[in-house]
Design an enzyme around this catalytic site. Structure first.
Site, PDB file in Angstrom:
ATOM      1  N   HIS A  59       0.820  -1.219   0.000  1.00 26.35           N
ATOM      2  CA  HIS A  59       0.000   0.000   0.000  1.00 26.35           C
ATOM      3  C   HIS A  59       0.857   1.274   0.000  1.00 26.35           C
ATOM      4  O   HIS A  59       0.692   2.113  -0.896  1.00 26.35           O
ATOM      5  CB  HIS A  59      -0.964  -0.014   1.188  1.00 26.35           C
ATOM      6  CG  HIS A  59      -1.727   1.262   1.364  1.00 26.35           C
ATOM      7  ND1 HIS A  59      -2.595   1.745   0.413  1.00 26.35           N
ATOM      8  CD2 HIS A  59      -1.724   2.172   2.386  1.00 26.35           C
ATOM      9  CE1 HIS A  59      -3.104   2.890   0.840  1.00 26.35           C
ATOM     10  NE2 HIS A  59      -2.595   3.168   2.030  1.00 26.35           N
ATOM     11  N   HIS A  84       3.434   7.217   5.373  1.00 21.11           N
ATOM     12  CA  HIS A  84       2.233   7.907   5.844  1.00 21.11           C
ATOM     13  C   HIS A  84       1.449   7.120   6.893  1.00 21.11           C
ATOM     14  O   HIS A  84       0.688   7.713   7.667  1.00 21.11           O
ATOM     15  CB  HIS A  84       1.327   8.282   4.664  1.00 21.11           C
ATOM     16  CG  HIS A  84       0.555   7.145   4.080  1.00 21.11           C
ATOM     17  ND1 HIS A  84       1.085   6.285   3.141  1.00 21.11           N
ATOM     18  CD2 HIS A  84      -0.723   6.722   4.286  1.00 21.11           C
ATOM     19  CE1 HIS A  84       0.171   5.397   2.799  1.00 21.11           C
ATOM     20  NE2 HIS A  84      -0.934   5.634   3.472  1.00 21.11           N
ATOM     21  N   GLU A  88       0.733   5.889  12.616  1.00 22.78           N
ATOM     22  CA  GLU A  88      -0.604   5.453  12.998  1.00 22.78           C
ATOM     23  C   GLU A  88      -0.665   3.959  13.296  1.00 22.78           C
ATOM     24  O   GLU A  88      -1.391   3.531  14.199  1.00 22.78           O
ATOM     25  CB  GLU A  88      -1.578   5.802  11.868  1.00 22.78           C
ATOM     26  CG  GLU A  88      -3.036   5.634  12.219  1.00 22.78           C
ATOM     27  CD  GLU A  88      -3.945   6.154  11.111  1.00 22.78           C
ATOM     28  OE1 GLU A  88      -5.068   5.623  10.996  1.00 22.78           O
ATOM     29  OE2 GLU A  88      -3.528   7.055  10.367  1.00 22.78           O
ATOM     30  N   ASP A  89       0.133   3.143  12.552  1.00 19.37           N
ATOM     31  CA  ASP A  89      -0.035   1.686  12.618  1.00 19.37           C
ATOM     32  C   ASP A  89       1.150   0.917  13.201  1.00 19.37           C
ATOM     33  O   ASP A  89       1.099  -0.310  13.286  1.00 19.37           O
ATOM     34  CB  ASP A  89      -0.316   1.134  11.209  1.00 19.37           C
ATOM     35  CG  ASP A  89      -1.630   1.647  10.641  1.00 19.37           C
ATOM     36  OD1 ASP A  89      -2.488   2.065  11.432  1.00 19.37           O
ATOM     37  OD2 ASP A  89      -1.781   1.635   9.409  1.00 19.37           O
ATOM     38  N   ASP A 149      -3.586   8.354  -1.245  1.00 24.29           N
ATOM     39  CA  ASP A 149      -3.920   7.259  -0.335  1.00 24.29           C
ATOM     40  C   ASP A 149      -5.332   6.739  -0.631  1.00 24.29           C
ATOM     41  O   ASP A 149      -5.566   5.527  -0.768  1.00 24.29           O
ATOM     42  CB  ASP A 149      -3.819   7.782   1.105  1.00 24.29           C
ATOM     43  CG  ASP A 149      -4.172   6.727   2.135  1.00 24.29           C
ATOM     44  OD1 ASP A 149      -3.907   5.540   1.891  1.00 24.29           O
ATOM     45  OD2 ASP A 149      -4.703   7.094   3.199  1.00 24.29           O
TER      46      ASP A 149
END
Length: 628
Positions: A59, A84, A88-89, A149
């Protein structure tokens, strides 16, 4: 085993595309930084997988490829696209990214990272939209990374469950596609719209695709016969241009069918003919004149549809789109839409604000100012609704009587135009003249209309305007006016019953409401009688004072013997002799008996009594009474 081999093959293909479209051809320094970020993303997302089962790192690699190859952004946005989702992950932080890749990359990653909240201001989805829009206050590149995205997520939505597909496709159609349109990213906008429709209504989408393919095949020879003379004549004139045919987007056709009620075959146009020419600076001819030269060649060959010429070169769309549009008739008798543009215009149409380069600063500042004004309306007024419905619509250009242009969203009305010119004009708008013809304020304007706003000092915004105005500026002004009016009403501490319409001088009673305000009724009002029986403790003493500046609505009923010029004489007394503005009139005549109802405004019972006395003196009038 086979599944893992397929995943490895897909990853290898993405990596090869990344190396070819992103890494190759860059300076040694940029290439090393991008490859470093590439390795960092691999390590950070190791062991993570998407819903499809693919390694997650596919991704960010794909998003970075879109950023570089389709949006033509530079090295730092490419690196930020690779990273990006890291903050967050994964356990990595913005500080670690800053230390390794620099302040600018860390800043972009921070801006595109969703902020986790325990309580959301509007909702999780709407707060994410607002955060995304807020990012333009920092850097438009962050907004473009978010669009890249979303574009990759839509391209790979097949693996999601139907309910997730509906959620993501709905978001895309509602927010992301219009955003891409406003940024001038026409290709991105079109692809997002089509993908959204495909996942929301897959059967309709597939059927439309079949119909488009069938039409293209049936129409192939006709279009080729249409194109050949154009190519030949342009070549004879020394004009280098690409002349082709492309199908309209599935979503564009579907939307036209929904709005118009037309069948597929009735929609026009189903295909577009782009003529894209090389700019010939050596001839010293402007792009506009080169467009017109091609237009002249075209209309020498084919019959032009009257009134079809649209000049977006002199009056570009708000997103910067430029071209000359017209319609001509082909041999089959169909109108064919032709778009004439230079290579520069075509490039800008694909890349919008990215292609604008330094010229984008003015656009960004305008965008920020609009968002700031919409935010002032507050979340209770529908921040996102105002953004999406008012700012992202396709725009039209209309003109004042002096020739000044005003850009408005499609579907706008004279009220929107009035507020765009000045708040005072909007607040006192009474009527409009569109192309010289008297028109209601709710008239939907069309591109090129000449609009004159008629104002009156006594006129003021009405609550019903909120049902048809389109711009955030008009909605904000009307909402503010109505709030102040209601606040003033609360300050005076009373409202007037809409059934009995009491006047100063009437015998009245007040009834206190649960919110503390007081409603005033005539004492013989059926509502007052009912309230007296059920809520006698809420009765309060009130005194309506006459004020020449304050007018109250009233209706009277006039019964008279019908004759020639009867209505003229009645209107003459009310409008000319008494100088009252008639805002309602109805008349019925049965067996020579005329029954008339007039609506107007007075300041007191005494004034109404004088009006009734004057009307009673008109020849043939038998009865005049107040209508309750």
């Amino acid at each position: 085993m086979q599944v893992q081999e397929d995943f490895n093959r897909i990853l290898a293909e993405r990596e090869a595309a990344f190396m070819e479209k992103v890494v190759a051809g860059r300076s040694d320094e940029d290439r090393l930084r991008i490859l470093d970020a590439y390795e960092f993303a691999h390590k950070a997302h190791e062991g993570q997988y998407r819903k499809s089962g693919h390694p997650y790192v596919i991704h960010p690699i794909s998003v970075a490829t879109i950023v570089a190859d389709e949006l033509k952004l530079g090295t730092n946005p490419i690196i930020a696209a690779l990273l990006h989702d890291v903050v967050e992950d994964t356990p990595y932080t913005v500080d670690e990214i800053r230390e390794r890749f620099g302040e600018d990359v860390a800043f972009l990653v921070r801006v595109v990272t969703k902020q986790k909240k325990t309580v959301y201001e509007m909702s999780k989805q709407l707060d994410n939209f607002k955060q995304m829009l807020d990012s333009i206050n920092y850097d438009i590149r962050a907004l473009l990374i978010k669009l890249a995205d979303r574009l990759h997520n839509m391209r790979t939505l097949d693996s999601m469950s139907p309910d997730k597909q509906m959620k993501i496709a709905g978001e895309t159609d509602y927010f992301y596609a219009p955003l891409a349109n406003r940024l001038g990213l026409y290709r991105v906008k079109t692809e997002l719209e089509n993908l959204s429709l495909r996942f929301r209504t897959p059967l309709e989408y597939a059927e439309l695709e079949r119909q488009i393919a069938r039409f293209e095949e049936e129409n192939r020879e006709t279009i080729e016969r249409f194109l050949q003379p154009i190519r030949r004549r342009l070549q004879e004139c020394g004009i280098k241009a690409r002349v082709s045919c492309k199908n309209r987007g599935v979503c564009a056709i579907w939307r036209k069918m929904q709005l118009s009620g037309l069948s597929f075959r009735q929609v026009e146009p189903l295909q577009i003919i782009p003529i894209v020419f090389e700019t010939n600076s050596e001839r010293g001819v402007s792009e506009k004149n080169q467009c017109l030269e091609i237009y002249s060649v075209l209309t020498d060959l084919y019959k032009e549809k009257p009134g079809s010429l649209v000049n977006y070169v002199d009056s570009p769309k708000e997103n910067g789109y430029q071209a000359i549009h017209c319609k001509v008739m082909c041999s089959s008798g169909q109108w064919v839409e032709v778009h004439i543009a230079s290579e520069r215009m075509e490039y800008n149409s694909a890349l919008g604000c990215v292609a604008a380069g330094k010229g984008v600063e003015h656009w960004v500042e305008t965008f920020k100012a609009v968002l700031h004004d919409i935010a002032d309306c507050g979340k209770e007024d529908g921040f996102i609704e105002n953004v999406v419905c008012n700012f992202y619509n396709d725009d039209i250009t209309v003109f004042t009587p002096k020739g000044h242009s005003v850009v408005l969203p499609k579907g706008a009305t004279p009220v929107d135009m009035a507020y765009e010119i000045h708040t005072d004009i909007g607040n006192h708008a009474k009527y409009a003249r569109v192309n010289g013809q008297l028109a209601s304020l709710r008239t939907v304007l069309k591109r090129g209309d000449r609009v004159d706003i008629g104002t009156e000092e006594e006129a003021c915004p009405q609550e019903e305007w909120l049902g048809f105005i389109k711009t955030y500026k008009a909605r904000k002004a009307v909402t503010n006016f109505l709030r102040k009016a209601k606040a003033g009403q609360k300050k005076s501490d009373y409202r007037l019953c809409s059934d009995c319409c009491p006047l100063p001088g009437d015998e009245v009673s007040g009834f206190r409401n649960e919110d503390g305000t007081i409603t005033v009724h005539k004492r013989n009002c059926h509502k007052a009688i009912s309230l007296s029986a059920k809520a006698g403790d809420s009765i309060v003493s009130v005194d309506l004072q006459a004020d020449e500046k304050k007018k109250f609505p009233v209706s009277i009923r006039v019964k008279c013997i019908d004759r020639d010029k009867l209505l003229f004489d009645l209107v003459k007394v009310i409008s000319i002799e008494l100088n009252l503005l008639i805002d309602g009139l109805s008349i019925t005549v049965t067996d020579s008996i005329a029954d008339c109802i007039f609506g107007f405004e007075v300041s007191s019972v005494d004034e109404l009594t004088a009006v009734i006395a004057s009307i009673s003196r008109v020849r043939g009038v038998e009865e005049v009474k107040r209508k309750s």
